[in-house]
Design an enzyme around this catalytic site. Structure first.
Site, short mmCIF file in Angstrom:
data_model
loop_
_atom_site.label_atom_id
_atom_site.label_comp_id
_atom_site.label_asym_id
_atom_site.label_seq_id
_atom_site.Cartn_x
_atom_site.Cartn_y
_atom_site.Cartn_z
N ASN A 78 -43.59 -26.44 36.66
CA ASN A 78 -43.44 -26.93 35.30
C ASN A 78 -44.57 -27.92 35.02
OD1 ASN A 78 -42.71 -27.98 32.85
ND2 ASN A 78 -40.74 -28.83 33.52
N LYS A 80 -45.35 -29.37 32.36
CA LYS A 80 -45.03 -30.43 31.41
C LYS A 80 -44.31 -31.59 32.09
CE LYS A 80 -44.88 -27.35 27.43
NZ LYS A 80 -44.08 -26.81 26.30
N ASN A 101 -57.95 -19.24 31.69
CA ASN A 101 -58.36 -18.59 30.44
C ASN A 101 -57.36 -18.84 29.33
OD1 ASN A 101 -56.34 -16.88 31.46
ND2 ASN A 101 -57.30 -15.02 30.68
N PHE A 102 -56.84 -20.08 29.30
CA PHE A 102 -55.92 -20.47 28.23
C PHE A 102 -56.65 -20.50 26.88
CE2 PHE A 102 -53.54 -22.30 31.83
CZ PHE A 102 -52.25 -21.89 31.51
N ARG A 109 -55.29 -30.36 27.16
CA ARG A 109 -54.06 -31.04 26.78
C ARG A 109 -53.08 -31.14 27.95
NH1 ARG A 109 -54.52 -27.85 22.00
NH2 ARG A 109 -52.86 -26.45 22.74
N ALA A 143 -58.98 -15.06 21.04
CA ALA A 143 -59.61 -13.75 21.23
C ALA A 143 -58.87 -12.96 22.30
CB ALA A 143 -61.08 -13.91 21.64
N ASP A 174 -62.06 -7.74 28.45
CA ASP A 174 -61.22 -8.44 29.43
C ASP A 174 -61.73 -8.24 30.86
OD1 ASP A 174 -59.36 -9.83 27.92
OD2 ASP A 174 -57.99 -8.15 27.76
N GLY A 238 -80.31 10.39 21.57
CA GLY A 238 -80.91 11.07 22.72
C GLY A 238 -81.47 12.42 22.34
#
Length: 411
Positions: A78, A80, A101-102, A109, A143, A174, A238
Protein backbone atom coordinates in the site's frame (compact mmCIF):
# COMPACT_ATOMS: atom_id res chain seq x y z
CA UNK A 1 7.29 -20.48 -6.22
CA UNK A 2 11.02 -20.59 -6.91
CA UNK A 3 12.12 -19.44 -10.33
CA UNK A 4 14.90 -21.87 -11.17
CA UNK A 5 16.89 -20.64 -14.14
CA UNK A 6 19.65 -22.74 -15.66
CA UNK A 7 23.25 -21.67 -16.15
CA UNK A 8 22.98 -20.66 -19.81
CA UNK A 9 20.33 -18.00 -19.23
CA UNK A 10 21.63 -16.53 -15.98
CA UNK A 11 23.53 -13.69 -17.63
CA UNK A 12 21.71 -11.14 -15.47
CA UNK A 13 21.88 -13.17 -12.26
CA UNK A 14 22.32 -10.79 -9.34
CA UNK A 15 20.52 -7.87 -11.01
CA UNK A 16 17.68 -6.70 -8.77
CA UNK A 17 14.81 -4.81 -10.38
CA UNK A 18 11.99 -2.99 -8.61
CA UNK A 19 9.17 -2.94 -11.13
CA UNK A 20 6.72 -0.08 -10.55
CA UNK A 21 5.30 -0.33 -14.06
CA UNK A 22 1.92 -1.47 -15.30
CA UNK A 23 -0.01 -2.26 -18.49
CA UNK A 24 2.45 -3.13 -21.31
CA UNK A 25 5.29 -0.71 -22.06
CA UNK A 26 7.10 -1.03 -18.73
CA UNK A 27 6.21 -4.69 -18.07
CA UNK A 28 7.51 -5.77 -21.49
CA UNK A 29 10.87 -4.24 -20.56
CA UNK A 30 11.09 -5.79 -17.10
CA UNK A 31 9.90 -9.15 -18.42
CA UNK A 32 12.82 -9.21 -20.86
CA UNK A 33 15.20 -8.58 -17.95
CA UNK A 34 13.51 -11.34 -15.96
CA UNK A 35 13.89 -13.80 -18.83
CA UNK A 36 17.61 -13.08 -18.85
CA UNK A 37 17.98 -13.89 -15.16
CA UNK A 38 17.30 -10.64 -13.29
CA UNK A 39 15.17 -10.88 -10.16
CA UNK A 40 12.23 -8.64 -10.99
CA UNK A 41 9.89 -7.77 -8.12
CA UNK A 42 6.63 -6.26 -9.29
CA UNK A 43 5.18 -3.87 -6.71
CA UNK A 44 1.38 -3.99 -6.87
CA UNK A 45 -1.58 -2.48 -5.10
CA UNK A 46 -3.01 -5.04 -2.63
CA UNK A 47 -6.48 -4.22 -3.97
CA UNK A 48 -6.40 -5.64 -7.47
CA UNK A 49 -2.76 -5.16 -8.47
CA UNK A 50 -1.72 -4.13 -11.97
CA UNK A 51 -4.90 -2.90 -13.76
CA UNK A 52 -4.02 -5.26 -16.59
CA UNK A 53 -4.74 -8.24 -14.31
CA UNK A 54 -8.37 -7.40 -15.08
CA UNK A 55 -11.53 -8.42 -13.30
CA UNK A 56 -12.53 -12.09 -13.14
CA UNK A 57 -14.75 -11.71 -16.21
CA UNK A 58 -12.16 -9.68 -18.17
CA UNK A 59 -10.58 -12.62 -19.96
CA UNK A 60 -8.66 -10.57 -22.51
CA UNK A 61 -6.78 -8.42 -20.00
CA UNK A 62 -6.23 -11.40 -17.70
CA UNK A 63 -4.32 -13.25 -20.42
CA UNK A 64 -2.60 -10.04 -21.44
CA UNK A 65 -1.21 -9.80 -17.91
CA UNK A 66 0.06 -13.37 -18.13
CA UNK A 67 1.82 -12.61 -21.40
CA UNK A 68 3.74 -9.58 -20.09
CA UNK A 69 4.65 -10.61 -16.55
CA UNK A 70 6.26 -14.02 -16.85
CA UNK A 71 9.28 -14.86 -14.66
CA UNK A 72 8.53 -12.05 -12.19
CA UNK A 73 7.69 -11.95 -8.49
CA UNK A 74 4.77 -10.04 -7.01
CA UNK A 75 4.79 -8.08 -3.75
CA UNK A 76 1.70 -6.14 -2.71
CA UNK A 77 2.34 -2.82 -0.96
CA UNK A 78 0.00 0.00 0.00
CA UNK A 79 1.96 3.01 -1.29
CA UNK A 80 -0.43 5.43 0.42
CA UNK A 81 0.69 4.15 3.82
CA UNK A 82 4.00 5.74 4.95
CA UNK A 83 5.22 2.31 6.10
CA UNK A 84 4.50 0.87 2.67
CA UNK A 85 6.41 3.69 1.05
CA UNK A 86 9.38 3.01 3.33
CA UNK A 87 9.29 -0.69 2.43
CA UNK A 88 9.70 0.17 -1.25
CA UNK A 89 12.45 2.67 -0.51
CA UNK A 90 14.28 0.05 1.55
CA UNK A 91 14.08 -2.32 -1.41
CA UNK A 92 15.41 0.39 -3.70
CA UNK A 93 18.48 0.84 -1.46
CA UNK A 94 19.81 -2.53 -2.64
CA UNK A 95 18.26 -2.56 -6.14
CA UNK A 96 20.06 -2.02 -9.42
CA UNK A 97 17.09 -0.86 -11.49
CA UNK A 98 13.72 0.82 -10.96
CA UNK A 99 11.22 1.00 -13.83
CA UNK A 100 8.02 3.08 -13.80
CA UNK A 101 5.47 4.18 -16.39
CA UNK A 102 2.79 5.89 -14.33
CA UNK A 103 0.84 8.85 -15.67
CA UNK A 104 2.83 12.13 -15.61
CA UNK A 105 3.66 13.40 -12.09
CA UNK A 106 2.03 10.39 -10.36
CA UNK A 107 5.29 8.83 -9.22
CA UNK A 108 6.48 12.16 -7.80
CA UNK A 109 3.27 12.56 -5.81
CA UNK A 110 3.89 9.13 -4.33
CA UNK A 111 7.38 10.20 -3.24
CA UNK A 112 9.15 7.69 -5.50
CA UNK A 113 10.47 10.01 -8.20
CA UNK A 114 14.07 9.89 -9.45
CA UNK A 115 15.22 12.80 -7.29
CA UNK A 116 14.06 10.97 -4.18
CA UNK A 117 15.24 7.47 -5.00
CA UNK A 118 18.60 8.34 -6.52
CA UNK A 119 19.47 10.17 -3.30
CA UNK A 120 19.19 6.94 -1.33
CA UNK A 121 20.96 4.83 -3.98
CA UNK A 122 23.53 6.69 -6.06
CA UNK A 123 24.15 3.63 -8.23
CA UNK A 124 20.49 3.23 -9.14
CA UNK A 125 19.44 2.98 -12.78
CA UNK A 126 16.11 4.80 -12.65
CA UNK A 127 14.00 4.23 -15.76
CA UNK A 128 10.81 5.92 -16.81
CA UNK A 129 8.50 5.58 -19.80
CA UNK A 130 6.10 8.38 -20.65
CA UNK A 131 3.91 9.13 -23.65
CA UNK A 132 5.72 12.34 -24.59
CA UNK A 133 9.20 13.61 -23.89
CA UNK A 134 10.34 16.08 -21.26
CA UNK A 135 10.03 19.53 -22.84
CA UNK A 136 7.35 18.45 -25.29
CA UNK A 137 4.25 20.63 -25.33
CA UNK A 138 2.31 17.39 -24.76
CA UNK A 139 4.53 16.33 -21.87
CA UNK A 140 1.64 16.03 -19.41
CA UNK A 141 -0.74 14.23 -21.75
CA UNK A 142 -1.79 10.64 -21.16
CA UNK A 143 -0.79 8.10 -23.81
CA UNK A 144 -1.29 4.49 -24.77
CA UNK A 145 0.17 2.45 -27.62
CA UNK A 146 -2.21 3.76 -30.26
CA UNK A 147 -1.68 7.38 -29.18
CA UNK A 148 2.07 6.99 -29.65
CA UNK A 149 1.55 5.36 -33.05
CA UNK A 150 -0.61 8.30 -34.14
CA UNK A 151 1.63 11.07 -32.79
CA UNK A 152 4.87 9.33 -33.76
CA UNK A 153 4.03 9.14 -37.46
CA UNK A 154 3.47 5.41 -37.80
CA UNK A 155 -0.24 5.64 -38.59
CA UNK A 156 0.45 8.25 -41.28
CA UNK A 157 2.40 5.67 -43.32
CA UNK A 158 0.09 2.73 -42.61
CA UNK A 159 -3.02 1.85 -44.61
CA UNK A 160 -4.21 1.81 -48.20
CA UNK A 161 -2.87 4.47 -50.54
CA UNK A 162 -6.21 6.28 -50.81
CA UNK A 163 -7.53 5.30 -47.40
CA UNK A 164 -7.38 6.87 -43.94
CA UNK A 165 -4.48 6.37 -41.49
CA UNK A 166 -4.47 2.92 -39.92
CA UNK A 167 -3.05 1.50 -36.68
CA UNK A 168 -0.60 -1.36 -37.27
CA UNK A 169 -1.43 -4.56 -35.42
CA UNK A 170 1.88 -4.74 -33.53
CA UNK A 171 2.10 -2.72 -30.31
CA UNK A 172 5.25 -0.83 -31.26
CA UNK A 173 4.27 2.09 -29.05
CA UNK A 174 4.23 -0.14 -25.97
CA UNK A 175 6.47 -3.18 -26.45
CA UNK A 176 8.65 -1.40 -29.00
CA UNK A 177 9.38 1.34 -26.48
CA UNK A 178 9.97 -1.29 -23.80
CA UNK A 179 12.62 -3.01 -25.90
CA UNK A 180 14.50 0.26 -26.50
CA UNK A 181 14.54 0.80 -22.75
CA UNK A 182 15.74 -2.77 -22.15
CA UNK A 183 18.74 -2.25 -24.41
CA UNK A 184 19.51 1.06 -22.68
CA UNK A 185 19.30 -0.55 -19.24
CA UNK A 186 21.81 -3.20 -20.26
CA UNK A 187 24.22 -0.51 -21.44
CA UNK A 188 23.84 1.45 -18.20
CA UNK A 189 24.18 -1.73 -16.13
CA UNK A 190 27.49 -2.66 -17.78
CA UNK A 191 28.84 0.78 -16.88
CA UNK A 192 27.46 0.47 -13.34
CA UNK A 193 29.34 -2.80 -12.88
CA UNK A 194 32.55 -1.04 -13.96
CA UNK A 195 32.16 2.25 -12.13
CA UNK A 196 29.22 2.05 -9.73
CA UNK A 197 27.59 4.97 -11.53
CA UNK A 198 23.81 5.17 -11.66
CA UNK A 199 21.73 6.66 -14.45
CA UNK A 200 18.39 8.27 -15.18
CA UNK A 201 16.91 6.75 -18.34
CA UNK A 202 13.85 8.39 -19.87
CA UNK A 203 12.08 7.33 -23.04
CA UNK A 204 8.92 8.74 -24.59
CA UNK A 205 6.67 6.48 -26.61
CA UNK A 206 6.26 9.13 -29.31
CA UNK A 207 10.05 9.44 -29.61
CA UNK A 208 10.42 5.66 -29.82
CA UNK A 209 8.08 5.50 -32.81
CA UNK A 210 10.27 8.02 -34.65
CA UNK A 211 13.09 5.49 -34.22
CA UNK A 212 11.03 2.77 -35.86
CA UNK A 213 10.03 4.82 -38.93
CA UNK A 214 13.49 5.95 -40.00
CA UNK A 215 12.88 4.57 -43.50
CA UNK A 216 9.93 6.93 -43.87
CA UNK A 217 12.16 9.90 -43.07
CA UNK A 218 14.70 8.55 -45.57
CA UNK A 219 11.99 8.59 -48.25
CA UNK A 220 11.01 12.15 -47.34
CA UNK A 221 14.58 13.45 -47.40
CA UNK A 222 15.35 11.77 -50.73
CA UNK A 223 12.11 12.68 -52.50
CA UNK A 224 11.15 15.96 -50.86
CA UNK A 225 7.66 14.54 -50.31
CA UNK A 226 5.80 13.51 -47.18
CA UNK A 227 6.09 9.75 -46.75
CA UNK A 228 2.81 8.28 -48.03
CA UNK A 229 0.66 5.29 -47.14
CA UNK A 230 1.51 2.39 -49.43
CA UNK A 231 -0.82 -0.42 -48.41
CA UNK A 232 1.16 -3.64 -48.07
CA UNK A 233 4.09 -2.24 -50.03
CA UNK A 234 7.13 -0.60 -48.48
CA UNK A 235 7.13 3.13 -47.76
CA UNK A 236 7.17 5.00 -51.04
CA UNK A 237 5.79 2.06 -53.00
CA UNK A 238 9.03 0.42 -54.08
CA UNK A 239 9.58 -1.35 -57.36
CA UNK A 240 6.79 -3.80 -58.28
CA UNK A 241 6.14 -6.60 -57.74
CA UNK A 242 6.29 -5.61 -54.11
CA UNK A 243 3.31 -6.44 -51.93
CA UNK A 244 0.80 -9.09 -50.89
CA UNK A 245 -0.66 -11.10 -53.77
CA UNK A 246 -3.83 -13.24 -53.58
CA UNK A 247 -3.50 -17.02 -53.47
CA UNK A 248 -5.70 -20.08 -53.96
CA UNK A 249 -8.35 -20.39 -51.27
CA UNK A 250 -9.46 -16.78 -51.28
CA UNK A 251 -9.49 -16.49 -47.49
CA UNK A 252 -8.86 -13.30 -45.56
CA UNK A 253 -5.16 -14.14 -45.23
CA UNK A 254 -4.59 -16.25 -48.34
CA UNK A 255 -1.84 -14.02 -49.67
CA UNK A 256 1.88 -14.31 -50.32
CA UNK A 257 4.15 -11.29 -49.98
CA UNK A 258 6.62 -10.99 -52.86
CA UNK A 259 9.48 -8.49 -52.88
CA UNK A 260 11.71 -7.77 -55.84
CA UNK A 261 14.54 -5.52 -54.79
CA UNK A 262 15.34 -2.45 -56.83
CA UNK A 263 19.00 -3.22 -56.08
CA UNK A 264 18.81 -6.78 -57.47
CA UNK A 265 17.14 -7.02 -60.91
CA UNK A 266 17.68 -10.80 -60.85
CA UNK A 267 14.68 -11.14 -58.52
CA UNK A 268 12.40 -10.05 -61.38
CA UNK A 269 14.14 -12.31 -63.92
CA UNK A 270 13.81 -15.32 -61.62
CA UNK A 271 10.14 -14.53 -61.02
CA UNK A 272 9.45 -14.32 -64.76
CA UNK A 273 10.92 -17.78 -65.20
CA UNK A 274 8.80 -19.19 -62.35
CA UNK A 275 5.66 -17.67 -63.88
CA UNK A 276 6.47 -18.93 -67.38
CA UNK A 277 6.85 -15.39 -68.72
CA UNK A 278 10.33 -15.69 -70.20
CA UNK A 279 9.01 -13.54 -73.08
CA UNK A 280 9.37 -10.49 -70.83
CA UNK A 281 13.00 -11.12 -69.85
CA UNK A 282 15.10 -8.26 -71.20
CA UNK A 283 12.05 -6.20 -72.17
CA UNK A 284 13.02 -2.65 -71.18
CA UNK A 285 9.36 -1.82 -70.59
CA UNK A 286 9.65 -3.99 -67.51
CA UNK A 287 12.95 -2.87 -66.09
CA UNK A 288 12.91 -1.31 -62.60
CA UNK A 289 11.61 2.05 -63.75
CA UNK A 290 9.27 0.59 -66.33
CA UNK A 291 7.59 -1.68 -63.80
CA UNK A 292 7.04 1.31 -61.51
CA UNK A 293 5.13 3.02 -64.34
CA UNK A 294 3.17 -0.17 -65.06
CA UNK A 295 2.40 -1.19 -61.48
CA UNK A 296 -1.19 -2.29 -62.12
CA UNK A 297 -0.16 -4.37 -65.13
CA UNK A 298 2.71 -6.02 -63.25
CA UNK A 299 0.50 -6.77 -60.25
CA UNK A 300 -2.06 -8.41 -62.55
CA UNK A 301 0.62 -10.62 -64.14
CA UNK A 302 1.92 -11.75 -60.76
CA UNK A 303 -1.58 -12.26 -59.31
CA UNK A 304 -2.51 -14.50 -62.22
CA UNK A 305 0.26 -16.87 -61.12
CA UNK A 306 -0.22 -16.61 -57.35
CA UNK A 307 -3.97 -17.36 -57.61
CA UNK A 308 -3.03 -20.80 -58.90
CA UNK A 309 -0.99 -21.64 -55.77
CA UNK A 310 -1.82 -21.89 -52.12
CA UNK A 311 0.25 -19.44 -50.09
CA UNK A 312 2.62 -22.02 -48.56
CA UNK A 313 3.33 -23.64 -51.93
CA UNK A 314 3.92 -20.21 -53.45
CA UNK A 315 6.36 -19.34 -50.69
CA UNK A 316 8.21 -22.63 -51.13
CA UNK A 317 8.51 -22.27 -54.92
CA UNK A 318 9.64 -18.67 -54.72
CA UNK A 319 12.01 -19.37 -51.84
CA UNK A 320 13.71 -22.19 -53.72
CA UNK A 321 14.22 -19.78 -56.63
CA UNK A 322 15.88 -17.25 -54.27
CA UNK A 323 13.06 -14.75 -54.60
CA UNK A 324 12.15 -13.02 -51.30
CA UNK A 325 8.63 -14.18 -50.41
CA UNK A 326 6.55 -14.90 -47.33
CA UNK A 327 3.09 -16.36 -46.80
CA UNK A 328 0.77 -14.11 -44.78
CA UNK A 329 0.29 -16.18 -41.62
CA UNK A 330 -2.56 -15.55 -39.19
CA UNK A 331 -2.41 -16.11 -35.43
CA UNK A 332 -4.18 -19.49 -35.62
CA UNK A 333 -1.78 -20.81 -38.22
CA UNK A 334 1.19 -19.66 -36.18
CA UNK A 335 -0.23 -21.09 -32.95
CA UNK A 336 -0.81 -24.47 -34.59
CA UNK A 337 2.69 -24.63 -36.09
CA UNK A 338 4.42 -27.07 -33.71
CA UNK A 339 7.83 -25.94 -34.93
CA UNK A 340 7.60 -22.83 -32.74
CA UNK A 341 6.99 -25.07 -29.71
CA UNK A 342 9.78 -27.47 -30.71
CA UNK A 343 12.25 -24.60 -30.99
CA UNK A 344 11.13 -23.00 -27.73
CA UNK A 345 9.95 -19.79 -29.38
CA UNK A 346 6.48 -20.43 -27.93
CA UNK A 347 6.22 -22.24 -24.61
CA UNK A 348 3.29 -23.88 -22.84
CA UNK A 349 2.70 -22.72 -19.27
CA UNK A 350 0.65 -24.16 -16.41
CA UNK A 351 -1.07 -21.56 -14.23
CA UNK A 352 -2.93 -22.37 -10.98
CA UNK A 353 -5.82 -20.05 -11.89
CA UNK A 354 -5.86 -20.05 -15.67
CA UNK A 355 -4.78 -23.59 -16.43
CA UNK A 356 -2.67 -24.22 -19.52
CA UNK A 357 -1.81 -21.49 -21.98
CA UNK A 358 0.92 -20.89 -24.55
CA UNK A 359 2.92 -17.71 -24.92
CA UNK A 360 5.75 -16.32 -27.00
CA UNK A 361 8.96 -15.89 -25.03
CA UNK A 362 12.26 -14.11 -25.66
CA UNK A 363 13.22 -14.96 -29.27
CA UNK A 364 17.01 -14.62 -28.83
CA UNK A 365 18.88 -17.88 -28.21
CA UNK A 366 21.61 -18.09 -25.58
CA UNK A 367 24.10 -20.89 -26.18
CA UNK A 368 21.77 -22.45 -28.74
CA UNK A 369 18.76 -22.50 -26.42
CA UNK A 370 15.82 -20.21 -25.82
CA UNK A 371 15.28 -18.86 -22.33
CA UNK A 372 12.76 -20.70 -20.12
CA UNK A 373 9.45 -19.05 -19.33
CA UNK A 374 7.81 -19.40 -15.93
CA UNK A 375 4.27 -18.28 -15.26
CA UNK A 376 3.24 -14.77 -14.24
CA UNK A 377 2.89 -14.46 -10.45
CA UNK A 378 -0.31 -14.47 -8.46
CA UNK A 379 -1.04 -11.14 -6.80
CA UNK A 380 1.25 -10.86 -3.76
CA UNK A 381 2.58 -14.37 -4.23
CA UNK A 382 6.11 -13.43 -3.15
CA UNK A 383 5.41 -11.07 -0.25
CA UNK A 384 7.11 -13.24 2.36
CA UNK A 385 10.00 -14.48 0.24
CA UNK A 386 11.05 -11.04 -1.05
CA UNK A 387 10.64 -9.18 2.24
CA UNK A 388 12.62 -11.86 4.07
CA UNK A 389 15.49 -11.96 1.55
CA UNK A 390 15.62 -8.31 0.44
CA UNK A 391 14.87 -6.60 3.79
CA UNK A 392 15.63 -9.33 6.36
CA UNK A 393 12.17 -8.98 7.91
CA UNK A 394 11.13 -11.83 10.16
CA UNK A 395 7.78 -13.62 10.18
CA UNK A 396 6.39 -11.49 13.02
CA UNK A 397 7.18 -8.23 11.24
CA UNK A 398 5.61 -9.46 8.01
CA UNK A 399 2.50 -10.68 9.83
CA UNK A 400 2.17 -7.29 11.52
CA UNK A 401 2.42 -5.48 8.17
CA UNK A 402 -0.30 -7.74 6.76
CA UNK A 403 -2.48 -7.15 9.80
CA UNK A 404 -2.19 -3.37 9.32
CA UNK A 405 -2.91 -3.64 5.56
CA UNK A 406 0.48 -2.20 4.67
CA UNK A 407 1.09 -5.24 2.47
CA UNK A 408 -1.44 -7.70 1.10
CA UNK A 409 -2.21 -11.20 2.26
CA UNK A 410 -0.53 -14.14 0.57
CA UNK A 411 -2.64 -15.84 -2.12
Amino acid sequence: MDINLGMSENCLAGMKVVDLSQFEAGPSCTEALAWMGAEVVKIENPKGGDPMRGAHDDVYHHYQFLQYNANKRSVTVNLKDPRGLELVKDMVRTADVVVENFAPNTIERLGLGPDELMKINSGLIYCRIKGFGVGSRFEHNLAFDMIAQACGGLMSITGDEDGPPCKPGASLGDSGTGMLLTVSILGAYIRKLRTGQGELLEVAMQDAILHYIRNAFTYMESSGKVAPRSGSRIVGGGCPPNGAYPCKGGGANDFVYIYTSFANPEHWVRLLRIMGREDLIGDTRYDNHGRTERRAEVDAIVSEWTRQQDKITAMEILGEAKIPAGAVMDTRELAEDKNFIERGIRQTIQHPQSGEYTMSGWPVRFGGSTLPVTRAPLLGEHNIDVLERWLNLDANAITALQGDNVIGENP
